[in-house]
Scaffold this motif. Structure first.
Motif, mmCIF file in Angstrom:
data_model
loop_
_atom_site.group_PDB
_atom_site.id
_atom_site.type_symbol
_atom_site.label_atom_id
_atom_site.label_comp_id
_atom_site.label_asym_id
_atom_site.label_seq_id
_atom_site.Cartn_x
_atom_site.Cartn_y
_atom_site.Cartn_z
ATOM 1 N N LEU A 152 0.850 -1.193 0.000
ATOM 2 C CA LEU A 152 0.000 0.000 0.000
ATOM 3 C C LEU A 152 0.891 1.251 0.000
ATOM 4 O O LEU A 152 2.010 1.215 0.524
ATOM 5 N N PRO A 153 0.421 2.362 -0.584
ATOM 6 C CA PRO A 153 1.266 3.569 -0.670
ATOM 7 C C PRO A 153 1.670 4.112 0.707
ATOM 8 O O PRO A 153 2.760 4.651 0.846
ATOM 9 N N VAL A 154 0.777 4.008 1.684
ATOM 10 C CA VAL A 154 1.111 4.520 3.012
ATOM 11 C C VAL A 154 0.918 3.397 4.018
ATOM 12 O O VAL A 154 -0.103 2.707 3.988
ATOM 13 N N ALA A 155 1.960 3.185 4.895
ATOM 14 C CA ALA A 155 1.849 2.150 5.921
ATOM 15 C C ALA A 155 0.727 2.500 6.888
ATOM 16 O O ALA A 155 0.386 3.678 7.048
ATOM 17 N N THR A 156 0.139 1.483 7.514
ATOM 18 C CA THR A 156 -1.045 1.727 8.336
ATOM 19 C C THR A 156 -0.804 1.447 9.814
ATOM 20 O O THR A 156 -1.741 1.359 10.590
ATOM 21 N N ASP A 157 0.465 1.306 10.218
ATOM 22 C CA ASP A 157 0.704 1.090 11.646
ATOM 23 C C ASP A 157 0.369 2.347 12.448
ATOM 24 O O ASP A 157 0.181 3.423 11.867
ATOM 25 N N ASP A 158 0.312 2.235 13.757
ATOM 26 C CA ASP A 158 -0.152 3.347 14.581
ATOM 27 C C ASP A 158 0.791 4.546 14.557
ATOM 28 O O ASP A 158 0.385 5.673 14.841
ATOM 29 N N ALA A 159 2.063 4.333 14.201
ATOM 30 C CA ALA A 159 2.986 5.466 14.107
ATOM 31 C C ALA A 159 2.670 6.318 12.870
ATOM 32 O O ALA A 159 2.648 7.543 12.933
ATOM 33 N N ALA A 160 2.398 5.659 11.724
ATOM 34 C CA ALA A 160 2.124 6.403 10.492
ATOM 35 C C ALA A 160 0.684 6.893 10.451
ATOM 36 O O ALA A 160 0.415 7.996 9.973
ATOM 37 N N MET A 161 -0.231 6.059 10.901
ATOM 38 C CA MET A 161 -1.651 6.418 10.845
ATOM 39 C C MET A 161 -2.334 6.076 12.157
ATOM 40 O O MET A 161 -2.950 5.013 12.275
ATOM 41 N N PRO A 162 -2.254 6.940 13.154
ATOM 42 C CA PRO A 162 -2.953 6.634 14.407
ATOM 43 C C PRO A 162 -4.457 6.577 14.171
ATOM 44 O O PRO A 162 -4.973 7.190 13.237
ATOM 45 N N HIS A 163 -5.150 5.840 15.036
ATOM 46 C CA HIS A 163 -6.609 5.805 14.958
ATOM 47 C C HIS A 163 -7.180 7.178 15.241
ATOM 48 O O HIS A 163 -6.585 7.974 15.974
ATOM 49 N N ILE A 223 2.620 22.971 15.271
ATOM 50 C CA ILE A 223 2.746 21.864 14.309
ATOM 51 C C ILE A 223 4.212 21.457 14.193
ATOM 52 O O ILE A 223 4.552 20.270 14.175
ATOM 53 N N LEU A 224 5.095 22.451 14.134
ATOM 54 C CA LEU A 224 6.520 22.182 14.024
ATOM 55 C C LEU A 224 7.009 21.383 15.240
ATOM 56 O O LEU A 224 7.745 20.392 15.108
ATOM 57 N N THR A 225 6.565 21.805 16.420
ATOM 58 C CA THR A 225 6.964 21.106 17.646
ATOM 59 C C THR A 225 6.451 19.667 17.633
ATOM 60 O O THR A 225 7.180 18.719 17.964
ATOM 61 N N ALA A 226 5.181 19.501 17.234
ATOM 62 C CA ALA A 226 4.591 18.164 17.196
ATOM 63 C C ALA A 226 5.339 17.273 16.210
ATOM 64 O O ALA A 226 5.541 16.076 16.457
ATOM 65 N N ALA A 227 5.788 17.857 15.081
ATOM 66 C CA ALA A 227 6.539 17.085 14.089
ATOM 67 C C ALA A 227 7.878 16.659 14.667
ATOM 68 O O ALA A 227 8.373 15.559 14.411
ATOM 69 N N TYR A 228 8.447 17.538 15.493
ATOM 70 C CA TYR A 228 9.740 17.282 16.111
ATOM 71 C C TYR A 228 9.660 16.075 17.033
ATOM 72 O O TYR A 228 10.566 15.244 17.072
ATOM 73 N N ALA A 269 5.029 10.964 20.091
ATOM 74 C CA ALA A 269 3.573 11.137 20.183
ATOM 75 C C ALA A 269 3.002 11.458 18.804
ATOM 76 O O ALA A 269 2.677 12.602 18.508
ATOM 77 N N PRO A 270 2.909 10.438 17.938
ATOM 78 C CA PRO A 270 2.461 10.696 16.554
ATOM 79 C C PRO A 270 1.076 11.338 16.498
ATOM 80 O O PRO A 270 0.817 12.174 15.630
ATOM 81 N N ALA A 271 0.207 10.986 17.427
ATOM 82 C CA ALA A 271 -1.163 11.508 17.351
ATOM 83 C C ALA A 271 -1.190 13.031 17.503
ATOM 84 O O ALA A 271 -2.078 13.694 16.957
ATOM 85 N N ASN A 272 -0.233 13.590 18.236
ATOM 86 C CA ASN A 272 -0.233 15.040 18.459
ATOM 87 C C ASN A 272 -0.129 15.830 17.151
ATOM 88 O O ASN A 272 -0.744 16.872 16.988
ATOM 89 N N LEU A 273 0.680 15.314 16.210
ATOM 90 C CA LEU A 273 0.844 16.034 14.941
ATOM 91 C C LEU A 273 -0.483 16.066 14.189
ATOM 92 O O LEU A 273 -0.913 17.111 13.693
#
Ligand SMILES: Nc1ncnc2c1ncn2[C@@H]1O[C@H](COP(=O)(O)OP(=O)(O)O)[C@@H](O)[C@H]1O
Ligand SMILES: [Mg+2]
Lengths: 315, 271
Positions: A76-87, A270-275, A280-284
């Motif tokens: 798939l083009p984008v992985a679906t684990d919780d780090a890449a795509m949180p619920h 947003i920048l901080t959350a990306a950092y 904490a992937p969900a924060n971004l």
């Protein structure tokens, strides 16, 4: 001068005027326009709900197939684990949770606070950009040679990458001793003025030639023709430009914050959350969600103002 | 015959001498007007009649100083046309009413007065007088688009009259209306003209309209635009719908028609 009273001898053949149509009641536009805006917001909410469903559906599919397109071995083009795509609920939980370990503020409250800073910058930027845009359009209309000479440069101004320009603006304005939100406002205005200039200039040119000729026939000055004919004719186009500028001003404010080194604003958040994404992937996603919704509301407020003004004009 | 009630001309309102107009276009020069001499008496109602493209609009616009003639002079109310326009002697109305949607009917009529710098209270009072004149008082606060085409045209005429102009220039102002509205507005126009004493120059391509309205019909011929004949119409005012049925009216109409056909088909001239 000639008398202007009605004929002293109304002829028998003067028919009564054609039966007038019932006067159209001037409905108060405000409540109707508000209703339309609420309907638009409801539509937007439905679209968001569908997007969330699609998000969860895609994630469920990837989890079931091991991130492969069904019945193939293609990834798939984008992985679906919780780090890449949180619920979705993980993102919402993050919003409901504390903003930081040492804080009793929720993340949502923190992001809304930061967003209000950004929207204020965007509003100032939009006001400044609209003012500059209208002045430029009027100048270009009254001095056509100036319009022809400056238009290519205005276009160039919008093709310079903002990320390259923003730091320069920050250095200049910060160097002059202004707080960082001023630099952000200027960057926002820099993006906002262009659609206003372009659309208002088009609107000024769109004035009905019979109106312009009428003004000539009564020996109106060029300024009177501008103010009484061209400017009113340009109002709908001006608002089209303003709506586009509203979107641009929010983008400008967010990008400006990234360059300004400001401690405040949703762009900064947003920048901080990306950092801290890996922690904490969900924060971004939460920050992007709040920023997007705020942008939609901002643009809708401008669209509502447009409808109010235009409907008042016509009734 | 009948008691003549035609307003007595007291002088010359408009005098054209040796007027010609050549437009330079990409496909060569177009001679729209060629050596026009024309006197229009004060208080007259003169129609310009002729086939499409014969220069009626150009002639009207030359009189109104919206087009500068290539040669010749135009005198209006004793001065040159440019000065007459500068001192606001003209009211103009065209085929399209040209009302402004963002203004109410009353504010549309006020526009020329606003340009003139007339104060708010007087402006409003004059606009209300004009509304009464065209019988649209009850529509003062409507928007133009809420009015029928005929009513819009009446507003345009009221606007043209708002400055109490010496000269009213009209270019097919009733051309876009249906027959009923057209005849109704013709009567209204005569009533207004007789009430105000304005000199009217009226472009039309309708023979009955020209005959019904005018003290004089000026027939123009095309390529190049010239005056083919000037036909006084000696029907008494007030003219009514019954006037249209009289032998005199029909004779006048026939006469104008013959002159116009002579212009269109020079070979059949003199019938
Ligand atoms: N602005 C202009 N530029 C070039 N040609 C013009 C212009 N205005 C009128 N003409 C030409 O002049 C002639 C007379 O036009 P016009 O006065 O509009 O005629 P009418 O009103 O009798 O139909 C026509 O051949 C027309 O094409
Ligand atoms: Mg014409």
């Amino acid at each position: 001068m000639a008398a202007t009273r009605t004929a002293p001898r109304p002829s028998a053949a003067v028919a009564p005027p054609a039966a007038p149509p019932p006067p159209v009641r001037a409905r108060r536009g405000a409540s109707r326009q508000l209703g339309r805006t609420l309907r638009d917001l409801a539509t937007a909410a439905a679209v968001i709900a569908m997007a969330l469903l699609a998000w969860e559906g895609y994630k469920a599919l990837g989890q079931a197939t091991g991130d492969l397109v069904p019945l193939t071995s293609l990834p798939l083009p984008v992985a679906t684990d919780d780090a890449a795509m949180p619920h979705v609920w993980q993102v919402l939980a993050a919003l409901a949770g504390p903003a930081s370990t040492a804080s009793d503020q929720t993340l949502l409250a923190y992001y809304l606070q930061q967003t209000s800073v950004t929207l204020r910058e965007a509003a100032y930027g939009l006001a400044l950009g609209a003012a500059v845009g209208v002045c430029l359009a009027l100048l270009m209309r009254q001095l056509p040679w100036l319009g022809r000479a400056s238009m290519p440069w205005l276009v160039v101004s919008q093709t310079i990458p903002l990320v390259a320009l923003a730091p320069i603006v920050v250095v200049w304005i910060g160097g002059a001793g202004f707080p960082s939100w001023v630099a952000v406002t200027v960057i926002s205005a820099y993006l906002a003025f262009f659609p206003v200039t372009l659309n208002t200039a088009t609107g000024l040119l769109s004035a009905d030639l019979t109106h312009v000729e009428l003004m000539r026939s009564v020996a109106a000055s060029p300024l009177q023709t501008l103010l009484l004919v061209r400017v009113p004719a340009a109002v709908p186009s001006f608002f089209t430009g303003l709506r586009l500028a509203a979107t641009a001003s929010v983008v400008g404010a967010v990008v400006g914050e990234l360059s300004a080194g400001a401690g405040l604003g949703i762009g900064r958040a947003i920048l901080t959350a990306a950092y801290y994404y890996s922690l904490a992937p969900a924060n971004l996603y939460a920050a992007v969600l709040v920023a997007s919704l705020a942008g939609v509301v901002f643009v809708q407020v401008i669209a509502l103002a447009e409808r109010l003004v235009l409907s008042k004009r016509e009734h | 015959m009948t008691t003549p009630t035609t307003p007595t001309p007291t002088g010359t309102a408009i005098r054209l001498a040796g007027v010609s107009k050549t437009f330079s276009t990409s496909s060569g020069d177009v001679v729209a007007l060629d050596d026009i001499d024309l006197d229009i008496p004060e208080g007259g109602f003169v129609s310009l009649l002729g086939p499409s493209g014969c220069g009626k609009s150009t002639l009207l616009r030359v009189i109104g100083d919206l087009v500068t003639p290539t040669t010749g002079t135009v005198e209006v109310a004793g001065t040159i046309a440019a000065e007459a326009r500068r001192t606001r002697q003209y009211g103009m109305a065209f085929q399209a009413p040209g009302l402004m949607d963002w203004r109410t009917v009353r504010r549309n009529i006020e526009l020329p007065l606003q340009v003139q710098g007339v104060g708010r209270a007087e402006r409003r009072q004059r606009a209300d007088e004009m509304l009464e004149l065209v019988k649209l008082t009850q529509f003062a606060d409507h928007r133009p688009r809420q009015l029928s085409g005929g009513m819009q045209q009446r507003v345009a005429i009221a606007r043209a009259l708002a400055m109490q102009p010496r000269v009213l220039l009209m270019d097919e102002p009733l051309g876009a209306l249906d027959e009923m509205n057209r005849e109704h507005l013709q009567r209204e126009l005569l009533r207004i003209w007789r009430a105000t004493g304005t000199t009217v120059v009226f472009v039309t391509h309708s023979i009955p309209e020209a005959v019904f309205l005018s003290t004089e019909v000026v027939v123009m011929s095309p390529r190049p635009g010239r005056i083919a004949s000037r036909i006084p119409v000696d029907l008494p005012y007030p003219r009514t719908d019954e006037t249209r049925l009289t032998d005199e009216f029909q004779a006048a109409e026939r006469h104008v028609r013959e002159r116009l056909h002579a212009v269109l088909e020079p070979t059949t001239a003199g019938l």
